[in-house]
Write an enzyme that holds these catalytic residues in place. Sequence first.
Site, mmCIF file in Angstrom:
data_model
loop_
_atom_site.group_PDB
_atom_site.id
_atom_site.type_symbol
_atom_site.label_atom_id
_atom_site.label_comp_id
_atom_site.label_asym_id
_atom_site.label_seq_id
_atom_site.Cartn_x
_atom_site.Cartn_y
_atom_site.Cartn_z
ATOM 1 N N GLY A 43 -34.810 -4.916 71.383
ATOM 2 C CA GLY A 43 -34.641 -3.867 72.381
ATOM 3 C C GLY A 43 -34.432 -4.322 73.804
ATOM 4 O O GLY A 43 -34.241 -3.492 74.700
ATOM 5 N N GLY A 88 -31.089 -8.220 69.613
ATOM 6 C CA GLY A 88 -29.728 -8.186 69.097
ATOM 7 C C GLY A 88 -28.765 -8.054 70.258
ATOM 8 O O GLY A 88 -28.017 -8.977 70.595
ATOM 9 N N ARG A 89 -28.846 -6.899 70.923
ATOM 10 C CA ARG A 89 -27.941 -6.599 72.035
ATOM 11 C C ARG A 89 -27.931 -7.705 73.086
ATOM 12 O O ARG A 89 -26.860 -8.077 73.584
ATOM 13 C CB ARG A 89 -28.403 -5.286 72.700
ATOM 14 C CG ARG A 89 -27.434 -4.732 73.722
ATOM 15 C CD ARG A 89 -28.095 -3.615 74.547
ATOM 16 N NE ARG A 89 -28.737 -2.618 73.724
ATOM 17 C CZ ARG A 89 -28.173 -1.522 73.266
ATOM 18 N NH1 ARG A 89 -26.925 -1.260 73.571
ATOM 19 N NH2 ARG A 89 -28.861 -0.665 72.524
ATOM 20 N N ARG A 117 -19.459 3.913 71.364
ATOM 21 C CA ARG A 117 -20.654 4.135 72.182
ATOM 22 C C ARG A 117 -20.473 5.133 73.322
ATOM 23 O O ARG A 117 -21.357 5.959 73.562
ATOM 24 C CB ARG A 117 -21.217 2.804 72.696
ATOM 25 C CG ARG A 117 -21.607 1.846 71.555
ATOM 26 C CD ARG A 117 -22.347 0.613 72.029
ATOM 27 N NE ARG A 117 -23.696 0.933 72.465
ATOM 28 C CZ ARG A 117 -24.079 1.037 73.712
ATOM 29 N NH1 ARG A 117 -23.213 0.798 74.688
ATOM 30 N NH2 ARG A 117 -25.301 1.367 74.021
ATOM 31 N N TYR A 155 -23.057 8.007 72.887
ATOM 32 C CA TYR A 155 -24.233 7.970 73.760
ATOM 33 C C TYR A 155 -23.911 8.213 75.231
ATOM 34 O O TYR A 155 -24.802 8.138 76.069
ATOM 35 C CB TYR A 155 -24.921 6.601 73.704
ATOM 36 C CG TYR A 155 -25.139 6.024 72.335
ATOM 37 C CD1 TYR A 155 -25.975 6.654 71.401
ATOM 38 C CD2 TYR A 155 -24.548 4.816 71.965
ATOM 39 C CE1 TYR A 155 -26.200 6.095 70.157
ATOM 40 C CE2 TYR A 155 -24.767 4.252 70.725
ATOM 41 C CZ TYR A 155 -25.591 4.895 69.814
ATOM 42 O OH TYR A 155 -25.803 4.323 68.598
ATOM 43 N N CYS A 163 -7.143 11.291 67.986
ATOM 44 C CA CYS A 163 -6.881 12.716 68.162
ATOM 45 C C CYS A 163 -8.189 13.451 68.321
ATOM 46 O O CYS A 163 -8.657 14.131 67.408
ATOM 47 C CB CYS A 163 -6.102 13.246 66.973
ATOM 48 S SG CYS A 163 -4.415 12.665 67.022
ATOM 49 N N GLU A 164 -8.790 13.265 69.464
ATOM 50 C CA GLU A 164 -10.083 13.867 69.750
ATOM 51 C C GLU A 164 -10.323 13.772 71.251
ATOM 52 O O GLU A 164 -10.301 12.673 71.801
ATOM 53 C CB GLU A 164 -11.161 13.101 68.963
ATOM 54 C CG GLU A 164 -12.533 13.618 69.196
ATOM 55 C CD GLU A 164 -13.472 13.404 68.005
ATOM 56 O OE1 GLU A 164 -12.995 13.250 66.862
ATOM 57 O OE2 GLU A 164 -14.672 13.410 68.245
HETATM 58 N N1 LLP Z 1 -35.221 -4.520 65.403
HETATM 59 C C1 LLP Z 1 -35.164 -3.295 64.906
HETATM 60 C C2 LLP Z 1 -36.118 -2.875 63.892
HETATM 61 C C3 LLP Z 1 -34.171 -2.417 65.340
HETATM 62 O O1 LLP Z 1 -34.132 -1.191 64.850
HETATM 63 C C4 LLP Z 1 -33.241 -2.841 66.312
HETATM 64 C C5 LLP Z 1 -32.178 -1.952 66.771
HETATM 65 C C6 LLP Z 1 -33.337 -4.155 66.791
HETATM 66 C C7 LLP Z 1 -34.352 -4.971 66.321
HETATM 67 C C8 LLP Z 1 -32.384 -4.707 67.804
HETATM 68 O O2 LLP Z 1 -32.408 -3.986 68.985
HETATM 69 P P1 LLP Z 1 -31.589 -4.514 70.269
HETATM 70 O O3 LLP Z 1 -32.261 -5.795 70.715
HETATM 71 O O4 LLP Z 1 -30.211 -4.763 69.842
HETATM 72 O O5 LLP Z 1 -31.719 -3.431 71.250
HETATM 73 N N2 LLP Z 1 -26.376 1.640 68.183
HETATM 74 C C9 LLP Z 1 -27.237 1.692 69.353
HETATM 75 C C10 LLP Z 1 -28.422 0.760 69.232
HETATM 76 C C11 LLP Z 1 -29.255 1.033 68.016
HETATM 77 C C12 LLP Z 1 -30.384 0.057 67.895
HETATM 78 C C13 LLP Z 1 -30.985 0.135 66.546
HETATM 79 N N3 LLP Z 1 -32.034 -0.781 66.325
HETATM 80 C C14 LLP Z 1 -26.398 1.368 70.577
HETATM 81 O O6 LLP Z 1 -25.199 1.159 70.434
HETATM 82 O O7 LLP Z 1 -26.921 1.346 71.686
#
Ligand code: LLP
Length: 448
Positions: A251, A295-296, A333, A337, A364-365
Site C-alpha cells: 500500500g 506493489g505499486r 485507472r 478511480y 467508444c465511451e
Molecule cells: N497486499 C495485498 C493483500 C493487496 O491487496 C495489495 C493490493 C497489495 C499487497 C499491494 O498494494 P500496493 O503496494 O500496490 O498498493 N487497482 C488499484 C489498486 C488495488 C490494490 C489491491 N491490493 C489501483 O489501480 O489503484
Amino acid sequence: MRGTMPRGAGIEVNQQGHLVVGGVDVVDLAREYGTPLYVLDEGEFRKNCRVFREVFALYGDSQVIYASKTLSCLAVCAMVAQEGLGLDVVSGGELYTALKAGFPPERIFFHGNNKTDEELAMALQAGVGRIVVDNYFEMERLRIACQAAGRRQAVLLRITPGVEAHTHEYVRTGQIDSKFGFTLPTGDALQAVREALAAPELELTGLHCHIGSQIFEMESYAHATEVMADFLAEVHAATGVHLRELNMGGGFGIRYVEGDTPDRPERWANAVMTTLRARLDHLGLPMPKVIVEPGRAIAGPAGITVYTVGSSKHIPGVRRYVAVDGGMTDNPRPALYGSRYEAVIANRMREAADEMVSVAGRCCESGDMLLWDVRLPSPQAGDLLVTFATGAYNYSMSSNYNRIPRPAMVLVGDGRAELIVRRESYEDLIRNDLLPERLKGPCPAESA
Ligand code: LLP
C-alpha cells in the site's frame, strides 16, 4: 514551462529534445515497437526492489515480497526473483506466470478471498511457501486439499484489523466492512487462529493484514501495527502460541501528480518495525519476522506509456480534446478511480507547454478519458504523448474492450531495449472464439 514530469528516475531529455528513458530515446522506441507502448525502466524497478528490502532489513528480521497483481509477466517475476524478494500471487494465473519464470516457490505467498479448489491444489503441488487463508470456507477446502495431496501447508491468516487508511474507497481494505479476512474486533480472528492451530494439515506461522493502497500517512501503518501486536499478545494469552510471522501488507503510496506527497520508504519501515518492537517489548513478547508486500511503489514509478496523438476536437470556449491511440483499455485507472497522471510530448520536450488540453482515449465511451486539463506543447497528430508512473495497475488491469489488442511492453536500461510482452495481434483476439458450423453461411430463413 514544459509539460510536467517526475524528476530523477532514469528519465532525461537528449539533444534532439526527445524524452529518454533508461538511456533509450522514446522516439526510437515508438518507431521500433509501435504505440501504444508500455516501457519499463529496469534500473528503476530493481532499485525500488532493493530500497524496500534494505530499509526493512535495517530494523531486523524482515522479508519484502512484491505484489505481482501490480504488474506481472515472466520478465518481471524473473527480476523480482533475482533481487531476492518474495512474491505475492492472487490467482492461478499469477502463480503460473511466477512458476514459468522460475520463481522459487518457497518464496511465494498465495493470497485471495476465493481461491478455487484447482488453485489450492496447484499451490500445494508447486510447494508455495505460504497460503494466506482468508476465510473459514477456504480453511476447510485447504485442509481437504492437503489431505488429498498428503501435505502439510504453512499458512498465514488474513486479519481485518478495523483500521481505515485515508485513501480512495475502492482501494481500502482494512476497515471492518470489507470482503477480506477474519474480522478482529468481533472475535472472529481469534476463533480462526484456534481452528487453524487445531488443524493437523495446517502449520499456522503467522498473521497478515493489508490496510489499503496508495497510502501516504505512515500513522495508518503504525496504528495497524499496534492493533496487530496487541492481537499477537491476545493469541499468546489465549493459546500459549507465539506466532512467528507478521505480514503488514502493501500500500505504500507513490507520486502520480504534483501534490502527491509519498513518504520515504525508511519511514514506512520505521513506522512498522519501531512501533512493533516498542509494543511487543512492552507486552513482553518476542519480535516476529516482519513481511511487507509493496506493489505499486516498486513497479509504478518504473513504467511509462507512449501513445501517438491522432484526432482532436476543439470546442471554442470549452476545451480541446486530443485523442491518442490507447486509453481505458491500457489504463482503466482514470475511468475507474478518477486517477490523474502527468504527461509530456516526448518528441518536443523543450517546447513550452502553452496549451491546456484534455486527452481522450479511443474507446467508444465518453468516460474514456486519460487526462483532464493538462498543459502541453500544443499536441499535433503524430506527436508522441507519454504518461508517467504507469508501471502499476495498467497492464495488469488492461482489457480488450472494443476488441483493441493490448500494447507491447519493452524493458529498457543502459541504452538497451528488449521486448518482454509482445503486442497482441488481431489473431490473438479471436484465439478462443469458436464459430459453430451452423452459423456459417447465410441465415437459414433467407436460404429457405
Ligand atoms: N497486499 C495485498 C493483500 C493487496 O491487496 C495489495 C493490493 C497489495 C499487497 C499491494 O498494494 P500496493 O503496494 O500496490 O498498493 N487497482 C488499484 C489498486 C488495488 C490494490 C489491491 N491490493 C489501483 O489501480 O489503484
